[in-house]
Motif scaffolding. Structure first.
Motif, PDB file in Angstrom:
ATOM      1  N   ILE A   7      64.084  66.174  69.776  1.00  0.00           N
ATOM      2  CA  ILE A   7      62.892  65.333  69.853  1.00  0.00           C
ATOM      3  C   ILE A   7      61.683  66.255  69.872  1.00  0.00           C
ATOM      4  O   ILE A   7      61.594  67.175  70.690  1.00  0.00           O
ATOM      5  N   ILE A   9      57.621  66.259  70.160  1.00  0.00           N
ATOM      6  CA  ILE A   9      56.486  65.439  70.573  1.00  0.00           C
ATOM      7  C   ILE A   9      55.251  65.989  69.882  1.00  0.00           C
ATOM      8  O   ILE A   9      54.820  67.112  70.137  1.00  0.00           O
ATOM      9  N   LEU A  36      58.128  62.000  68.094  1.00  0.00           N
ATOM     10  CA  LEU A  36      57.372  61.086  68.945  1.00  0.00           C
ATOM     11  C   LEU A  36      55.896  61.181  68.576  1.00  0.00           C
ATOM     12  O   LEU A  36      55.273  62.226  68.733  1.00  0.00           O
ATOM     13  N   LYS A  38      51.998  59.244  68.596  1.00  0.00           N
ATOM     14  CA  LYS A  38      51.123  58.205  69.135  1.00  0.00           C
ATOM     15  C   LYS A  38      50.516  57.453  67.957  1.00  0.00           C
ATOM     16  O   LYS A  38      49.750  58.005  67.177  1.00  0.00           O
ATOM     17  N   VAL A  81      59.023  57.922  65.956  1.00  0.00           N
ATOM     18  CA  VAL A  81      59.145  57.099  67.158  1.00  0.00           C
ATOM     19  C   VAL A  81      57.765  56.963  67.793  1.00  0.00           C
ATOM     20  O   VAL A  81      57.078  57.965  68.006  1.00  0.00           O
ATOM     21  N   GLY A  83      55.316  56.657  70.733  1.00  0.00           N
ATOM     22  CA  GLY A  83      55.365  56.990  72.151  1.00  0.00           C
ATOM     23  C   GLY A  83      54.047  57.556  72.627  1.00  0.00           C
ATOM     24  O   GLY A  83      53.115  57.757  71.851  1.00  0.00           O
ATOM     25  N   LEU A  90      57.596  58.167  78.594  1.00  0.00           N
ATOM     26  CA  LEU A  90      56.964  58.563  77.330  1.00  0.00           C
ATOM     27  C   LEU A  90      56.576  57.369  76.468  1.00  0.00           C
ATOM     28  O   LEU A  90      56.411  57.491  75.252  1.00  0.00           O
ATOM     29  N   LEU A  92      58.371  54.946  75.641  1.00  0.00           N
ATOM     30  CA  LEU A  92      59.487  54.507  74.806  1.00  0.00           C
ATOM     31  C   LEU A  92      60.075  53.205  75.338  1.00  0.00           C
ATOM     32  O   LEU A  92      60.166  53.002  76.551  1.00  0.00           O
ATOM     33  N   ASN A 109      57.606  70.118  72.922  1.00  0.00           N
ATOM     34  CA  ASN A 109      56.348  69.408  73.163  1.00  0.00           C
ATOM     35  C   ASN A 109      55.152  70.195  72.653  1.00  0.00           C
ATOM     36  O   ASN A 109      54.923  71.336  73.047  1.00  0.00           O
TER      37      ASN A 109
END
Length: 303
Positions: A7, A9, A36, A38, A81, A83, A90, A92, A109
């Protein structure tokens, strides 16, 4: 090779497009890479993935390798995704959070507010509390092998000379380390109280027309008190402290890059996107439109 689920971010795709390309080109057996992002909707997240990754020039080597199957390969590996690291879990949804927590091996991240003089509450929310939310989620991940956090070289604040890399422990300040005036009489940095101060100040200034200015000034005041030049690097340093405090048995890697520019060799030399940091200077110099630049001959530039 063991298939890995990762994952990532995302703050922006400029930095992490290079990482994504490297993984897919050198380890095509990777299972899934959850990105992930936004975004307002799934459509918006998918559109960003398409425009900023799949259709990007950076991925031309992979495109040449897979030919007509390129899009299918990319869509099979990359999962956008929606998030938000400012939210618990997060941001989710329950089922998706469970799926990711059960499968993910690596968490990376890069999310951050990189505005030097950001509102204190916003910088705290993203750069300090955000990593704490990620650590909380990481502890739910049954297979996680490592959490990689991208910080910045400038968390070293006003340190000078040769600086050895070392983690920040809770309460560390550059001011106390360098013995700034009156620093010995000051209490240690309390990250919890800084978060509380940001929240209370935001609420107190809700109806103040100068709230934006005052919240920015508050961030600078707190940063400089403890030995950092601006709100960005101060809140990033506090984020590192929370990671160190919360890590328990999770292996942690903190990366502190300086200024990031074009690719050196891989996947091909000279790839750069947009105009950031020193990009314009590099561009104009390369075109012969800039013959010199005023600076300190003994200065060191970290690129």
């Amino acid at each position: 090779i063991t298939l890995k689920f990762i994952i990532i971010i995302i703050f922006n795709f400029f930095l992490f497009s290079v990482l994504i390309e490297k993984i897919l080109r050198t380890v095509p057996e990777v299972g899934k890479i959850f990105l992930l992002i936004k975004a307002e909707s799934e459509e918006a997240a998918s559109e960003r993935l398409k425009n900023e990754v799949i259709n990007a020039e950076l991925f031309k080597c992979i495109q040449q390798t897979y030919g007509e199957c390129y899009h299918d390969f990319m869509l099979n590996k990359l999962v956008p995704v929606i998030g938000n690291i400012s939210e618990s879990n997060l941001g989710l949804e329950g089922d998706l959070a469970t799926v990711i927590a059960n499968e993910v091996d690596v968490i990376i991240n890069s999310a951050a507010s990189i505005t030097f003089h950001e509102r204190y509450d916003i910088a705290i929310d993203i750069n300090t509390r955000g990593p704490a939310h990620i650590m909380t989620f990481a502890k739910k991940c049954k297979k996680v092998k490592v959490f990689v956090h991208v910080s910045t070289a400038y968390v070293n604040g006003k340190r000078q000379g040769r600086i050895m890399e070392k983690p920040f422990c809770m309460g560390d300040t550059i001011a106390r380390e360098l013995n700034f005036s009156n620093s010995k009489t000051e209490t240690k940095l309390d990250v919890g109280k800084e978060i509380e101060l940001a929240v209370k100040s935001k609420k107190a200034l809700e109806n103040d027309e100068d709230a934006l200015k005052k919240m920015k000034e508050l961030g600078l005041e707190r940063a400089r008190k403890h030995g950092w030049q601006d709100t960005y690097i101060f809140t990033k340093a506090m984020g590192e402290m929370l990671i160190d405090t919360m890590k328990e048995n999770i292996p942690i890697v903190i990366i502190r890059p300086g200024i990031i520019e074009s690719t050196y060799k891989e996947p091909f030399p000279g790839w750069i996107e947009g105009n950031r940091m020193l990009d314009l200077i590099v561009s104009y110099y390369g075109k012969g439109q800039l013959n010199g630049f005023v600076g300190d001959p003994s200065g060191i530039i970290d690129l």
